[in-house]
Write a protein that holds these residues in place. Structure first.
Motif, mmCIF file in Angstrom:
data_model
loop_
_atom_site.group_PDB
_atom_site.id
_atom_site.type_symbol
_atom_site.label_atom_id
_atom_site.label_comp_id
_atom_site.label_asym_id
_atom_site.label_seq_id
_atom_site.Cartn_x
_atom_site.Cartn_y
_atom_site.Cartn_z
ATOM 1 N N ASP A 94 36.931 35.026 34.468
ATOM 2 C CA ASP A 94 36.209 36.357 34.796
ATOM 3 C C ASP A 94 37.193 37.250 35.576
ATOM 4 O O ASP A 94 37.366 38.604 35.512
ATOM 5 C CB ASP A 94 35.029 36.110 35.750
ATOM 6 N N LEU A 95 38.079 36.474 36.485
ATOM 7 C CA LEU A 95 38.820 37.180 37.034
ATOM 8 C C LEU A 95 40.053 37.756 36.444
ATOM 9 O O LEU A 95 40.476 39.013 36.464
ATOM 10 C CB LEU A 95 39.605 36.445 38.491
ATOM 11 N N VAL A 96 40.722 36.924 35.601
ATOM 12 C CA VAL A 96 41.862 37.400 34.810
ATOM 13 C C VAL A 96 41.439 38.477 33.943
ATOM 14 O O VAL A 96 42.340 39.312 33.582
ATOM 15 C CB VAL A 96 42.270 36.039 34.079
ATOM 16 N N ARG A 117 37.061 37.502 46.220
ATOM 17 C CA ARG A 117 35.410 36.773 46.120
ATOM 18 C C ARG A 117 34.462 38.016 46.353
ATOM 19 O O ARG A 117 33.404 38.104 45.575
ATOM 20 C CB ARG A 117 35.287 35.689 46.935
ATOM 21 N N VAL A 118 34.860 38.895 47.441
ATOM 22 C CA VAL A 118 33.819 40.049 47.651
ATOM 23 C C VAL A 118 33.875 40.888 46.560
ATOM 24 O O VAL A 118 32.927 41.162 46.120
ATOM 25 C CB VAL A 118 34.729 40.681 48.925
ATOM 26 N N ILE A 119 35.227 41.326 45.979
ATOM 27 C CA ILE A 119 34.931 42.194 44.878
ATOM 28 C C ILE A 119 34.346 41.705 43.706
ATOM 29 O O ILE A 119 33.480 42.213 43.071
ATOM 30 C CB ILE A 119 36.462 42.749 44.169
ATOM 31 N N THR A 120 34.692 40.304 43.235
ATOM 32 C CA THR A 120 34.105 39.844 42.084
ATOM 33 C C THR A 120 32.380 39.516 42.252
ATOM 34 O O THR A 120 31.763 39.751 41.173
ATOM 35 C CB THR A 120 34.443 38.504 41.703
ATOM 36 N N ASP A 121 32.116 39.292 43.375
ATOM 37 C CA ASP A 121 30.456 38.766 43.750
ATOM 38 C C ASP A 121 29.967 40.347 43.786
ATOM 39 O O ASP A 121 28.802 40.364 42.898
ATOM 40 C CB ASP A 121 30.206 38.272 45.053
ATOM 41 N N VAL A 125 27.096 43.111 39.331
ATOM 42 C CA VAL A 125 26.160 43.871 38.979
ATOM 43 C C VAL A 125 26.224 44.984 37.913
ATOM 44 O O VAL A 125 25.661 46.004 37.546
ATOM 45 C CB VAL A 125 25.454 45.047 40.306
ATOM 46 N N LEU A 126 27.639 44.908 37.579
ATOM 47 C CA LEU A 126 28.392 45.769 36.701
ATOM 48 C C LEU A 126 28.318 45.327 35.077
ATOM 49 O O LEU A 126 29.277 45.862 34.504
ATOM 50 C CB LEU A 126 29.739 46.555 37.045
ATOM 51 N N ARG A 154 32.699 43.544 52.715
ATOM 52 C CA ARG A 154 31.572 43.080 52.044
ATOM 53 C C ARG A 154 30.349 44.000 51.713
ATOM 54 O O ARG A 154 30.212 44.294 50.766
ATOM 55 C CB ARG A 154 30.999 41.630 52.395
ATOM 56 N N SER A 155 29.716 44.296 52.745
ATOM 57 C CA SER A 155 28.682 45.390 52.828
ATOM 58 C C SER A 155 29.119 46.687 51.948
ATOM 59 O O SER A 155 28.421 47.186 51.398
ATOM 60 C CB SER A 155 28.093 45.662 54.034
#
Length: 455
Positions: A94-96, A117-121, A125-126, A154-155
């Motif tokens: 997913d990251l790569v 982790r913040v960005i991928t989590d 929703v996208l 994060r928020s």
């Protein structure tokens, strides 16, 4: 011996610490390179499994078997279960494959693994968004992450992702709220966990009210049986002396007891503030939450999420309900480019400085700390005892932990124009703490004239 020698030792100790910090920084770079290399290798393993399964009539089953086999092979080398490796392979692919810019920023040291982790989590929703929208989200998210720690951004990144999502946060929140429930998970030694899945603002308010009530109980203890809610030793055991059966409950225990009393009896059964004729002050304690809501959301023009400071996004319906029922609220004017707070006006409040600082700071202003401003103390950057004035340019919110650290260690801080704090560590490193921009947008808009504005 200077005033800080008791907490930081001699200048030789500071030099030794500087050397250790350099070593840790170098080691972190080596670890980062290794972690990125591992992610790329795991992603390659997942892609190999996909190629092995290509052309099979039972593609789904063949891919699963190939992936299991690869995961088992790697599990033997990594000495973890194949299930764990398979999960890590999925995350790596997913990251790569979907967050190449994020991976590159991590590899170059611009962001950390926590930011990744913040960005991928948040980006989860996208899934239905176009590649162009995902790339736009990723670029903005990386720029935000470069400025602050993962827990701080994060928020903001979650709210950003909601703006790019095909389906609104409010719609998904309504579906999720329909799944709210309470359940009991049996534990050991005759104990169980009572878990309530609730809208975030409700859950945060419940915890806040329980904390206030528990603190009131601790404060009402008899002299000689009183003390800090967290105890002199910091372990949660309150100090006590002189009673045959002293109340030694820590804040967590009192909070749990009040929780049980409220649910089983409707009001705390053990209320030391009660009189013989009725309930005491515990029943009057109400929760406080700090929420930032865009004006368009209040007007119903926009269903974008609001920000529950210190926690996570909340849906527009809840934000509008809170704004409609509160006795005190503020309108915040922000810079249209930087997003920093320029001015605040508020009704029904006698504290113009506090309302401005709360809106400007949002949380503790020590680097990396995200404790909400309503839980912090207002600190004089130049100590009042040393002539520092009680002026906006000399005030900022600090939580108790970092307020004490400023007083009793070699950490130094000075306040620059615009509410910028410049922290200097004992080893001489400088950390710039900009006044946070609200993670929700306050953009100018022309609204049809339908009477006086709600402000």
């Amino acid at each position: 011996m200077d005033e800080y020698s008791g907490s930081m030792g001699s200048d030789a100790d500071v030099a030794a610490l500087a050397s250790i910090v350099g070593e840790v920084e170098g080691a972190a770079a080596v670890v980062r390179a290794g972690q990125v290399a591992e992610v790329r290798a795991l992603a390659a393993a997942g892609q190999l499994a996909a190629r092995q399964a290509a052309g099979s009539p039972a593609v789904v089953r063949a891919h699963d078997m190939a992936l299991r086999s690869v995961a088992a092979e790697l599990g033997g080398v990594l000495r973890v279960t194949d299930r764990t490796v398979q999960s890590r392979i999925d995350e790596a692919r997913d990251l790569v494959e979907h967050y190449a810019a994020t991976l590159a920023a991590w590899e170059s040291g611009r962001i950390t693994r926590g930011h990744v982790r913040v960005i991928t989590d948040a980006g989860s929703v996208l899934v239905d968004a176009s590649p162009e929208r995902r790339a736009e989200f990723e670029a903005v998210a990386i720029s935000r992450c470069e400025r602050d720690t993962p827990n701080r951004v994060r928020s903001e990144v979650e709210i950003l992702a909601e703006r790019f999502a095909e389906r609104s946060f409010t719609d998904r929140h309504r579906d999720a709220a329909a799944e709210r429930r309470v359940r009991v998970v049996p534990g050991a030694a005759g104990m169980s966990d009572l878990i309530a899945t609730l809208p975030t603002v409700i859950a945060d308010g419940i915890l806040d009210r329980l904390t206030q009530q528990a603190q009131t109980i601790v404060d009402a203890r008899e002299p000689g049986n009183a003390g800090s809610a967290f105890g002199a030793n910091g372990t949660g055991d309150a100090a006590s002396a002189g009673d045959s059966e002293p109340d030694r409950r820590g804040i967590d225990q009192v909070r749990a007891d009040v929780f049980s009393d409220l649910l089983l009896a409707g009001a705390p059964a053990l209320d030391p503030t009660a009189t013989g004729d009725g309930q005491g002050s515990l029943g009057a304690i109400r929760a406080q939450v700090q929420v930032i809501v865009p004006a368009l959301t209040l007007l119903g023009v926009d269903d974008g999420p609001a920000d529950l400071v210190g926690r996570s996004p909340i849906d527009a319906d809840t934000a509008r309900c809170l704004a409609g029922n509160t006795h005190s609220w503020a309108r915040v004017l922000t810079d249209p480019v930087e997003g920093t707070v320029l001015a605040v006006d508020r009704y029904r409040t006698p504290w113009p400085q506090r309302r401005f600082l709360r809106a400007r700071d949002q949380h503790c202003r020590f680097p990396g700390c995200r404790r909400a401003a309503i839980r912090c103390e207002i600190d004089h950057t130049i100590d009042a005892a040393k002539g520092g004035p009680t002026a906006l340019w000399n005030l900022a919110h600090l939580c108790q932990r970092h307020h004490s650290m400023k007083q009793f260690t070699r950490w130094k801080v000075r306040q620059l124009p615009g509410g910028v704090l410049e922290w200097t560590s004992p080893t001489g490193r400088i950390y710039r703490e900009d006044a946070p921009a609200p993670p929700v947008a306050f953009a100018p808009v022309i609204v049809p004239d339908s009477g006086p504005p709600p402000f």
